[in-house]
Design a protein around this motif. Sequence first.
Motif, PDB file in Angstrom:
ATOM      1  N   UNK A 139       0.847  -0.694   0.000  1.00  0.00           N
ATOM      2  CA  UNK A 139      -0.246   0.191   0.318  1.00  0.00           C
ATOM      3  C   UNK A 139       0.759   1.305  -0.044  1.00  0.00           C
ATOM      4  N   UNK A 140       2.220   1.048  -0.059  1.00  0.00           N
ATOM      5  CA  UNK A 140       2.739   2.446  -0.584  1.00  0.00           C
ATOM      6  C   UNK A 140       2.970   3.135  -1.102  1.00  0.00           C
ATOM      7  N   UNK A 141       2.236   4.519  -1.578  1.00  0.00           N
ATOM      8  CA  UNK A 141       1.435   5.455  -2.081  1.00  0.00           C
ATOM      9  C   UNK A 141       2.862   6.639  -1.940  1.00  0.00           C
ATOM     10  N   UNK A 142       3.597   6.813  -3.313  1.00  0.00           N
ATOM     11  CA  UNK A 142       4.479   7.905  -3.498  1.00  0.00           C
ATOM     12  C   UNK A 142       3.629   9.528  -4.284  1.00  0.00           C
ATOM     13  N   UNK A 143       3.552  10.190  -3.481  1.00  0.00           N
ATOM     14  CA  UNK A 143       3.356  11.321  -3.415  1.00  0.00           C
ATOM     15  C   UNK A 143       4.335  12.625  -3.835  1.00  0.00           C
ATOM     16  N   UNK A 144       5.486  12.748  -2.987  1.00  0.00           N
ATOM     17  CA  UNK A 144       6.961  13.445  -3.255  1.00  0.00           C
ATOM     18  C   UNK A 144       7.681  13.171  -3.895  1.00  0.00           C
ATOM     19  N   UNK A 145       8.015  12.713  -4.832  1.00  0.00           N
ATOM     20  CA  UNK A 145       8.717  12.913  -5.564  1.00  0.00           C
ATOM     21  C   UNK A 145       9.286  13.344  -6.634  1.00  0.00           C
ATOM     22  N   UNK A 146       9.900  14.247  -6.843  1.00  0.00           N
ATOM     23  CA  UNK A 146       9.862  15.366  -7.886  1.00  0.00           C
ATOM     24  C   UNK A 146       8.940  14.637  -9.522  1.00  0.00           C
ATOM     25  N   UNK A 147       7.860  14.635 -10.430  1.00  0.00           N
ATOM     26  CA  UNK A 147       7.996  14.532 -11.608  1.00  0.00           C
ATOM     27  C   UNK A 147       7.257  13.218 -11.888  1.00  0.00           C
ATOM     28  N   UNK A 148       6.565  13.283 -10.487  1.00  0.00           N
ATOM     29  CA  UNK A 148       5.683  12.228 -10.406  1.00  0.00           C
ATOM     30  C   UNK A 148       4.779  12.683  -9.161  1.00  0.00           C
ATOM     31  N   UNK A 149       3.896  13.422 -10.562  1.00  0.00           N
ATOM     32  CA  UNK A 149       2.704  14.007 -10.381  1.00  0.00           C
ATOM     33  C   UNK A 149       0.902  13.448 -10.145  1.00  0.00           C
ATOM     34  N   UNK A 150       0.971  12.673 -10.689  1.00  0.00           N
ATOM     35  CA  UNK A 150      -0.162  11.880 -11.052  1.00  0.00           C
ATOM     36  C   UNK A 150       0.237  10.090  -9.352  1.00  0.00           C
ATOM     37  N   UNK A 151      -0.925  10.284  -9.128  1.00  0.00           N
ATOM     38  CA  UNK A 151      -0.675   9.330  -8.018  1.00  0.00           C
ATOM     39  C   UNK A 151      -0.136   7.424  -8.549  1.00  0.00           C
ATOM     40  N   UNK A 152       0.974   7.275  -7.756  1.00  0.00           N
ATOM     41  CA  UNK A 152       1.137   5.804  -8.293  1.00  0.00           C
ATOM     42  C   UNK A 152       2.009   5.156  -6.609  1.00  0.00           C
ATOM     43  N   UNK A 153       2.200   4.308  -7.208  1.00  0.00           N
ATOM     44  CA  UNK A 153       2.580   2.845  -5.542  1.00  0.00           C
ATOM     45  C   UNK A 153       3.802   3.026  -5.935  1.00  0.00           C
ATOM     46  N   UNK A 154       4.801   2.837  -4.104  1.00  0.00           N
ATOM     47  CA  UNK A 154       5.626   2.043  -4.571  1.00  0.00           C
ATOM     48  C   UNK A 154       6.225   0.957  -5.815  1.00  0.00           C
ATOM     49  N   UNK A 155       5.756  -0.004  -5.600  1.00  0.00           N
ATOM     50  CA  UNK A 155       6.689  -1.090  -6.394  1.00  0.00           C
ATOM     51  C   UNK A 155       6.276  -0.475  -7.917  1.00  0.00           C
ATOM     52  N   UNK A 156       5.303   0.017  -8.378  1.00  0.00           N
ATOM     53  CA  UNK A 156       4.939   1.176 -10.188  1.00  0.00           C
ATOM     54  C   UNK A 156       6.685   2.185  -9.843  1.00  0.00           C
ATOM     55  N   UNK A 157       6.986   2.226  -9.403  1.00  0.00           N
ATOM     56  CA  UNK A 157       7.388   3.750  -9.307  1.00  0.00           C
ATOM     57  C   UNK A 157       9.594   2.338  -9.725  1.00  0.00           C
ATOM     58  N   UNK A 158       9.191   1.043  -8.197  1.00  0.00           N
ATOM     59  CA  UNK A 158      10.470   0.685  -8.631  1.00  0.00           C
ATOM     60  C   UNK A 158      10.456   0.028 -10.194  1.00  0.00           C
ATOM     61  N   UNK A 159       9.466  -0.176 -10.408  1.00  0.00           N
ATOM     62  CA  UNK A 159       9.397  -0.736 -11.675  1.00  0.00           C
ATOM     63  C   UNK A 159      10.117  -0.735 -12.308  1.00  0.00           C
ATOM     64  N   UNK A 160       9.144   1.356 -12.755  1.00  0.00           N
ATOM     65  CA  UNK A 160       9.978   1.769 -13.825  1.00  0.00           C
ATOM     66  C   UNK A 160      11.241   1.875 -14.084  1.00  0.00           C
ATOM     67  N   UNK A 161      11.861   1.875 -12.450  1.00  0.00           N
ATOM     68  CA  UNK A 161      13.818   2.026 -12.574  1.00  0.00           C
ATOM     69  C   UNK A 161      13.854   1.437 -12.871  1.00  0.00           C
TER      70      UNK A 161
END
Length: 686
Positions: free
Chosen positions: A355-377
């Motif tokens: 359930x980790x939600x990433x709202x404070x990472x620059x450039x990610x203005x949309x709501x996105x989950x932590x696993x999705x961020x890691x997957x893109x990386x």
Amino acid sequence: MATTTSSASYSSKGALARAFVAVLTLTTAILGATGARPLVRNLRTQKEFTRLLNYHRDVTGLGVIIDYYSDGCGPCRQIAPHYKNLAKQYRDKVVFAKVDVNGNRETSSQQRIRSMPTFQFYQNGKKQHQFSGGDLQQLQAWASRLASDFKANNVKITREALESFYKEHAPDKATEENLDKVMKKAGGEEGGKGHRNLAKALKKKYGVAPETTLRYDPDAPQSADDPKQGAKQQQQQTTPPPASSTSSRRAKDEPLKPNLHLASMDALEAELEKRKAELEAQMEENGSEDEDEEDDGEDTPTFNMYTPDPDGLAERVVIIGAGPAGLSAAVYAARAGLRPVVVGPPNDGQLCGKGVLVENYPGLAIDITGPAVVYEMQKQAARYGAVFSDEMVSGVELSATTGQPHVLRLNSSSISTHTVVVATGAASKWLGLESEEKFKGGGVSACATCDGYLYRDQEVVVVGGGDTAMEEALHLATMCSKVTIVHRRDTFSKASLILAQRVMEHPKIEVLWNTTIVDFIGHTETPEEADKDPHMNAQGADTTEDIELLTAVKLRKTDSGEEMTLPVSGAFVAIGHTPNTWPFRGQLTMNDQGYLEVPGPSTRTSVQGVFAAGDVADAVYRQAITSAGTGAMAALDAERWLLEHGIKDERQALEEEMLREIMEETQREREAKLGVDPTEACEESA
């Protein structure tokens, strides 16, 4: 007129015949292709699910692994390429399948799938194990176990072989009644574990076993996962040919050709329609490997997996950890042409938590989950040439001598490398309550900076009594209506005086002394609440799993034992972190909390060629963005270190040396043919 009509008729018939031959050829080719088992079979219906298990229970004996996934699930997308790699590794040893829980609701509902991804393991049609989450090590272990079981039990004793055995060694038992009894006891005539045990028992009793065959031969032409087709094919293969005749002898010598010139127009049209219908039905029923490959998602990248160098050459950069710090380092190192190896489970780290939600990472203005961020990386790092190993580091041997590689011991292998980036992170400490895991992502968190904004204008609780708890409480007080600190002692003995004083004086903060949390209380999120839940509407969210929402905490006084319930929307556990530095103890310098020490502003550690990035060296900020920043720094430091010490790519150097030797040898042979003295040639050149 009659002649014209006849010509037209023959022309039409010829065209139809040619079309029929084309369709016949296409049918044969496609049916042959669809008969091959797809790499990962997509089970779109309950019928396909049942037929697959029954076929491999009754015909092949292969174990079956089923991945229940959702396209909107971050961990599912992360594990998908690794699942496919396992399918390639265990092809013809284990069957890999998948079920889209949104597309095949009947199967996922009947199997009571409640979280993504979930993996089920079947042997002989019976479920042996099931677990949820992207645990690649457990997945690999079970794939290996199913493959071993299949290899051991891939045995078949035909009735004829058993009868022949008894006639030779126990004639009185070669009766139809006894053969029926023995075959039934062995589990039928299909073969498998029962036949294996039968062979062992007979060998133990008579000193010799009956002749056995393979129950399933992967190299033999296979049917399309259908027991009826398999039986039909087997019958066709074992049915003896008809009695010899002139026509049959001719058939052996000449290829079979359709007698199209003897067929009427109606017969040709009927056969053509029949073949087309069969082809469409077969394609619909089985699908093809290409089709199933596409089902994994067009944007699913191919992650190149690490394989040990056959010549034992050392890598230039190995990154331990696959979180924001490690993957950021991988992007920078890969773009520098260093071909970094990223070692670590794909779903590890705090950012991949439930359930980790990433709202404070620059450039990610949309709501996105932590696993999705890691997957893109991961995708970005893979695009530039990073390779991945899913194993865990079990130990290290760091070298103090420049040019002498460090050695990392993994679960099943080892890696030599000239530089190491340690990005293993730090794990949050939790209370250990059974209900704690249940409400993670639904109200229970370990990071107020990350999740506090979600509880603005609401009442929350903070657990702890050190500086971390003080900082969390003060941060939350800027946005929440009320903050209650639950502390098991009667003073903030581990917190700094200034922070403790600020907490005590803050009008929104209340302290409950000598108190502990004994339970988290809540309810399952309703559809109306889910529509408003940013977690459920975020990119990469697992919309198939029910979210449990926190509504209160149950408290207990440590001095009196009195219990009470405190209504809250969020609970923040702030009792500290444990840096994942245990493999480096005694080799790298650490502070008293276990974090790696790096002299700022660099990422260098106390050992040459070893650099640290992210939370493993950061006891203060512990944010994805700061981790990513230090990951980039570590990659740049590693690149500069390699340049400063003149350490080149050993593979490239070896290739250049071999090429130079080949060119010199070619030159010597050329001069010898021309009669040129190499010594004179060298003198003239000088």
